[in-house]
Enzyme design. Structure first.
Site, PDB file in Angstrom:
ATOM      1  N   PHE A   1      -7.610 -14.432   6.661  1.00  0.00           N
ATOM      2  CA  PHE A   1      -8.196 -14.489   5.316  1.00  0.00           C
ATOM      3  C   PHE A   1      -9.305 -15.540   5.207  1.00  0.00           C
ATOM      4  O   PHE A   1      -9.308 -16.372   4.300  1.00  0.00           O
ATOM      5  CB  PHE A   1      -7.052 -14.804   4.338  1.00  0.00           C
ATOM      6  CG  PHE A   1      -7.302 -14.396   2.912  1.00  0.00           C
ATOM      7  CD1 PHE A   1      -6.975 -13.128   2.468  1.00  0.00           C
ATOM      8  CD2 PHE A   1      -7.836 -15.295   1.996  1.00  0.00           C
ATOM      9  CE1 PHE A   1      -7.175 -12.764   1.140  1.00  0.00           C
ATOM     10  CE2 PHE A   1      -8.039 -14.930   0.670  1.00  0.00           C
ATOM     11  CZ  PHE A   1      -7.710 -13.663   0.247  1.00  0.00           C
TER      12      PHE A   1
ATOM     13  N   PHE B   1      -2.663  -5.591   7.820  1.00  0.00           N
ATOM     14  CA  PHE B   1      -3.530  -6.653   8.348  1.00  0.00           C
ATOM     15  C   PHE B   1      -4.474  -7.215   7.289  1.00  0.00           C
ATOM     16  O   PHE B   1      -5.545  -7.730   7.620  1.00  0.00           O
ATOM     17  CB  PHE B   1      -4.328  -6.147   9.557  1.00  0.00           C
ATOM     18  CG  PHE B   1      -3.460  -5.555  10.651  1.00  0.00           C
ATOM     19  CD1 PHE B   1      -2.566  -6.357  11.341  1.00  0.00           C
ATOM     20  CD2 PHE B   1      -3.523  -4.207  10.957  1.00  0.00           C
ATOM     21  CE1 PHE B   1      -1.753  -5.821  12.332  1.00  0.00           C
ATOM     22  CE2 PHE B   1      -2.707  -3.666  11.950  1.00  0.00           C
ATOM     23  CZ  PHE B   1      -1.828  -4.467  12.641  1.00  0.00           C
TER      24      PHE B   1
ATOM     25  N   ARG C   1      -6.169 -10.623   8.351  1.00  0.00           N
ATOM     26  CA  ARG C   1      -5.345 -11.617   9.051  1.00  0.00           C
ATOM     27  C   ARG C   1      -6.057 -12.965   9.247  1.00  0.00           C
ATOM     28  O   ARG C   1      -6.942 -13.089  10.086  1.00  0.00           O
ATOM     29  CB  ARG C   1      -4.920 -11.036  10.394  1.00  0.00           C
ATOM     30  CG  ARG C   1      -3.607 -11.586  10.916  1.00  0.00           C
ATOM     31  CD  ARG C   1      -3.151 -10.784  12.089  1.00  0.00           C
ATOM     32  NE  ARG C   1      -1.766 -11.038  12.437  1.00  0.00           N
ATOM     33  CZ  ARG C   1      -1.070 -10.304  13.298  1.00  0.00           C
ATOM     34  NH1 ARG C   1      -1.617  -9.282  13.879  1.00  0.00           N
ATOM     35  NH2 ARG C   1       0.188 -10.593  13.566  1.00  0.00           N
TER      36      ARG C   1
ATOM     37  N   ARG D   1     -11.010 -20.050   1.626  1.00  0.00           N
ATOM     38  CA  ARG D   1     -10.109 -20.364   2.746  1.00  0.00           C
ATOM     39  C   ARG D   1     -10.904 -20.725   4.003  1.00  0.00           C
ATOM     40  O   ARG D   1     -10.465 -21.542   4.812  1.00  0.00           O
ATOM     41  CB  ARG D   1      -9.135 -19.212   3.005  1.00  0.00           C
ATOM     42  CG  ARG D   1      -8.051 -19.548   4.019  1.00  0.00           C
ATOM     43  CD  ARG D   1      -6.922 -18.527   4.040  1.00  0.00           C
ATOM     44  NE  ARG D   1      -5.927 -18.781   3.023  1.00  0.00           N
ATOM     45  CZ  ARG D   1      -4.761 -19.414   3.226  1.00  0.00           C
ATOM     46  NH1 ARG D   1      -4.431 -19.824   4.428  1.00  0.00           N
ATOM     47  NH2 ARG D   1      -3.932 -19.623   2.231  1.00  0.00           N
TER      48      ARG D   1
ATOM     49  N   ALA E   1      -1.083 -13.828   3.078  1.00  0.00           N
ATOM     50  CA  ALA E   1      -1.131 -15.275   3.309  1.00  0.00           C
ATOM     51  C   ALA E   1       0.049 -15.722   4.174  1.00  0.00           C
ATOM     52  O   ALA E   1       0.456 -16.884   4.110  1.00  0.00           O
ATOM     53  CB  ALA E   1      -1.175 -16.046   1.986  1.00  0.00           C
TER      54      ALA E   1
ATOM     55  N   GLU F   1      -4.492  -5.124   1.073  1.00  0.00           N
ATOM     56  CA  GLU F   1      -4.141  -6.104   0.042  1.00  0.00           C
ATOM     57  C   GLU F   1      -4.795  -5.710  -1.284  1.00  0.00           C
ATOM     58  O   GLU F   1      -4.193  -5.848  -2.338  1.00  0.00           O
ATOM     59  CB  GLU F   1      -4.601  -7.485   0.499  1.00  0.00           C
ATOM     60  CG  GLU F   1      -3.904  -8.606  -0.230  1.00  0.00           C
ATOM     61  CD  GLU F   1      -4.238  -9.974   0.330  1.00  0.00           C
ATOM     62  OE1 GLU F   1      -4.382 -10.106   1.562  1.00  0.00           O
ATOM     63  OE2 GLU F   1      -4.352 -10.911  -0.466  1.00  0.00           O
TER      64      GLU F   1
ATOM     65  N   GLU G   1      -0.194 -14.749  10.339  1.00  0.00           N
ATOM     66  CA  GLU G   1      -1.622 -14.870  10.625  1.00  0.00           C
ATOM     67  C   GLU G   1      -1.988 -15.912  11.680  1.00  0.00           C
ATOM     68  O   GLU G   1      -2.899 -15.672  12.490  1.00  0.00           O
ATOM     69  CB  GLU G   1      -2.384 -15.205   9.336  1.00  0.00           C
ATOM     70  CG  GLU G   1      -2.303 -14.146   8.272  1.00  0.00           C
ATOM     71  CD  GLU G   1      -2.744 -14.685   6.917  1.00  0.00           C
ATOM     72  OE1 GLU G   1      -1.982 -15.461   6.303  1.00  0.00           O
ATOM     73  OE2 GLU G   1      -3.850 -14.356   6.492  1.00  0.00           O
TER      74      GLU G   1
END
Ligand code: MTE
Ligand code: MOS
Length: 814
Positions: free
Chosen positions: A353, A237, A351, A319, A519, A241, A727
């Site tokens: 981002f 999720f 999720r 983002r 992403a 990362e 996402e």
């Protein structure tokens, strides 16, 4: 149709099938990183020395007492690091810190023969700390101007002129919560060292290449001396990362120093107190509308809670800015972003981002001001949808605005929304203490990494001479079904049945320099790379088939494992074809590669076209709220999601359902609390377990839940016409929040703006109802939820005249 999107005859993509590991998942036979420990000899266990203070300088660290504990083998400290003492990519994240930066920060690690020995050893380590003042809440950080990293500014048009010709101008403030990933599998790594000093690390990581890079720099090695493998994750999720790197580096360092395998797995409390979460945000905003309710101007400052180090806070904040428009055209905008530096865990990807946070701001604004504009919230939203020819505030044209309206319209139809709104009005008229509401919200989510370089992928496809196929690609599996899709893509491109293809675990020695599986672009990027490798192999095999069938290669088709030539009934089975190719010495392996074309992004000017395309969707949610307690139920949800032409419909529907419920959890249930008092536990995460952190479960699922994938939705720019799905559906849960707001409003006189805290827990909904009853919600007051402070605050001391507040909210230019 483009080469990339075109599907051949009888494709395996587009067929509904279960997750490739579904049987293993449900029978408990699927192997996760930590399951390998039982299969490994002589494993040492690593345990963190966490300092339970929020900020301070380490004066002394005494490890001798730990070494006296039976079974303790070694204590890892900064003195052991042969390379760079850094766990991140920004060089602000010392693996062994000399400052404690958050409550529970690990300052050393103990290796033991058993986990219990390591635990006792960690408890014996003595740390002398000079305590320092701490910053815990976003508001404290803003007041102290404690920021780090970039300060982006996104601007388009002329905001001042936009406000000047607005008929209505509103301003407000909004602060909303962070979110815990709560993946079922906590962070885990298992490191081995071989006779040549090469390291092999099994890691639960979404980004094996970066884990490899960090392990190498910590150990002072080159990347070719370190291999990272990820079998699968029990959920990532976004939380895996960037955060796994340091843990992998600890295990690797331990293996290097002891020559023995080292296992590190966080227990749930450690995972909760040490790893980063979704960024909570604070937003200040001012918005202007023309007389018809069309947005003329938006000015906002978004402050994300980055925690103690940067990690991914810069791209997350970027983002958020790139999604504040959501599905709405904002001709004049000036949006500033900044990252608060707080003494908390380092917040990270989750999720969406940052996208969800940006979109939440505009959806909250529209939900708050619709009654003040005298418009139904649905009407206000529809009026502002993007139209053809319009661009986002960062300058990217919105190329499929018709899809925004199409998924919306289909959602209204599927959900029978018009009829149900009438039923709800009748129900509400008859029920003074229970109110229902139905809200519809849409999404536009940009697909691709903002950082252009990440938009590339590789694959390695091997055909063995018995005709079986093994694919390797750079993406990782975390439950989202990427591997299932990759099997389907390979089978489709080669023209063979699915059972002929197997997939190898993700490893950095098969495909180098891979991007994070993130992403939502895992299938787009790796799918195109797998397809590319399979195309090379198919071209070679078509030549072989043509010579066998006595025709031209361009006339040969391989369908369902049989090669045939147009206008002939001669056939050649796949296995025979491969066998022949081998004896003709035709290369049966190929490396595939893909880079997304047409992207550009200038982070400085905050302009460009960073996204390959946008993902669209809409949701209609109906809730029922109890006026005495604020308790609520989600009665029904209808969703239409644009996934292009689905690669794997069952997987995609699962992603939509899961994403939606996870979003609803963030917005309604999951109430993360930090101790912001001046007491002895200041800075401590209070919700440290599933007992206090409420996650959505079956009982919170919508009672009726209908998910439909948009039809005839071919995406020209992506593999086999599909679109990303991982996402975007999370953000469909805005519909639940807006329905709760509207249900709360239904207890009041109408025409009143209702503020709703996020998460909209029953308690928060109760206070919103109280506001609505008094007809007194304000547009310029503080948000109802002030960090750890009581949720009820906003309900105190407000005026009782909704109209007065409304007028006060209409500022200049009205
Ligand atoms: N689905 C499951 N079951 N588990 C996960 O961890 N992660 C989400 C999403 N869906 C996740 C998931 C996130 S944050 C992303 S970015 C995408 O999956 C990543 O996978 P993809 O690019 O293959 O869609
Ligand atoms: Mo997902 S937050 O991009 O890992």
């Amino acid at each position: 149709m483009s080469q990339l999107s075109q599907r051949p005859e009888k494709p395996v993509v587009g067929v509904s099938m279960p997750h490739e590991s579904a049987n293993l998942h449900v029978t408990g036979t699927a192997l996760y990183t930590d399951d390998l420990v039982q299969r490994t000899k002589d494993v040492l266990h690593a345990y963190p020395v966490q300092v339970m203070k929020t900020h301070g300088r380490i004066l002394e660290l005494r490890t001798e007492p730990a070494l006296a504990v039976p079974g303790v083998v070694r204590v890892l400290t900064v003195a052991d690091v042969p390379g760079v003492n850094d766990a991140g990519m920004k060089h602000d994240e010392p693996l062994f810190p000399d400052m404690v930066m958050f409550h529970g920060h690990a300052v050393a690690w103990v290796l033991g023969e058993t986990l219990e020995a390591a635990r006792l050893g960690a408890a014996a380590v003595e740390v002398d700390l000079e305590e320092l003042p701490s910053i815990v809440t976003l508001k404290e950080a803003i007041a102290a101007e404690s920021f780090h990293g970039a300060r982006p500014l996104m601007a388009i048009g002329d905001v001042d002129a936009g406000f000047a010709d607005s008929a209505h101008v509103f301003s407000g403030e909004f602060q909303f919560s962070d979110q815990e990933h709560f993946y079922l599998e906590t962070h885990a790594a298992l490191a081995h060292i071989d006779e040549g000093g090469q390291l092999f690390i099994q890691s639960s990581t979404q980004h094996p290449s970066e884990t490899q890079e960090i392990v190498a720099h910590v150990l002072g090695l080159h990347s070719h001396e370190v291999t990272v493998q990820c079998l699968r994750m029990g959920g990532g999720f976004g939380g895996k990362e960037m955060q796994p790197h340091g843990f992998a580096a600890i295990a690797a360092l331990g293996a290097k120093l002891t020559g023995r395998p080292v296992r590190l797995r966080l227990n749930r409390t450690q995972d909760l107190t040490m790893s980063g979460k979704r960024h909570g945000f604070h937003a200040n905003w001012k918005i202007g509308f023309d007389a018809d309710g069309r947005i003329r101007a938006l000015e906002a400052t978004l402050t994300s809670d980055g925690g103690w180090s940067l990690d991914l806070s810069e791209p997350v904040t970027a983002r958020a800015l790139c999604h504040i428009d959501n599905t709405y055209w904002i001709p004049n905008a000036r949006i500033a972003g900044r990252i608060a530096k707080t003494n908390k865990v380092s917040n990270t990807a989750f999720r969406g981002f940052g996208g969800p946070q940006g979109m939440l701001v505009i959806e909250d604004i529209l939900g708050r001001v619709a009654p003040l504009l005298g418009l139904d919230p649905m009407e206000l939203r529809e009026r502002n949808f993007y139209q053809q020819g319009q661009t986002t505030p960062y300058g990217q044209p919105v190329l499929q605005p018709e899809r925004i309206a199409a998924v919306w319209q289909q959602t209204l139809e599927n959900g029978g929304v018009a009829d149900r709104k009438r039923e709800i009005a009748a129900f509400n008229a008859a029920h003074p203490h229970t109110k229902r509401a139905l809200a519809v919200t849409g999404i536009k989510f940009g697909i691709s990494f903002n950082l252009t370089a990440f938009n590339q992928a590789g694959a390695l496809v091997l055909i063995y001479k018995d005709g079986s196929v093994l694919i390797n690609h750079g993406g990782t599996e975390m439950g989202q079904g990427l591997h299932t899709k990759m099997l389907q893509v390979a089978a489709t491109t080669l023209g063979i049945p699915l059972h002929k293809v197997r997939l190898a675990p993700t490893r950095t020695d098969k495909v180098p320099n891979t991007s994070a599986t993130a992403a939502s672009s895992g299938a787009d990027l790796n799918g195109a790379a797998v397809k590319n490798a399979c195309e090379q192999l198919r071209e070679r095999l078509l030549q072989v088939a043509a010579s066998q069938l006595g025709s031209n290669a361009s006339d040969v088709r391989i369908v369902e494992g049989v090669a045939r030539t147009l206008g002939s009934d001669k056939e050649l089975a796949w296995d025979d074809l491969v066998h022949t190719a081998y004896f003709q010495r035709v290369q049966l392996s190929a490396a595939g590669y893909y880079r997304t074309e047409g992207l550009h992004w200038d982070a400085k000017s905050f302009q460009g076209s960073p996204f390959k395309y946008f993902s669209h969707g809409a949701a209609a949610a109906e809730v029922e709220v109890d006026g005495f307690t604020g308790a609520y139920r989600i009665r029904r949800v209808d969703i239409v999601q644009d996934v292009g032409d689905s690669l794997s419909p069952m997987i995609d529907i699962g992603q939509v359902e899961g994403g939606f419920v996870q979003g609803a959890g963030w917005l309604t249930l999951e109430d993360m609390r930090w101790d912001a008092t001046d007491g002895p536990n200041r800075g401590r995460l209070l919700t440290q377990a599933a007992s206090t952190y409420k996650l959505p479960s079956f009982s919170e699922m919508p009672e009726e839940f209908n998910v439909t994938l948009m039809e005839n939705a071919t995406e020209e720019g992506a593999v086999y016409g599909s679109k990303a799905v991982g996402e975007p559906p999370l953000m469909l849960a805005f519909s639940v929040r807006e329905a709760l707001r509207q249900a709360a409003a239904a207890f009041g006189p109408g025409g009143v703006s209702v503020e709703l805290a996020s998460p909209a827990t029953p308690e928060a909904v109760f206070w919103a109802i109280e506001e609505a009853r008094r007809g007194a919600a304000s547009q310029d007051g503080p948000d109802a939820r002030d960090e750890f402070a009581a949720v009820g605050q906003a309900s105190n001391g407000q005026t009782t005249n909704g109209q007065a507040r409304t007028d006060a909210a209409v500022l200049s230019g009205a």
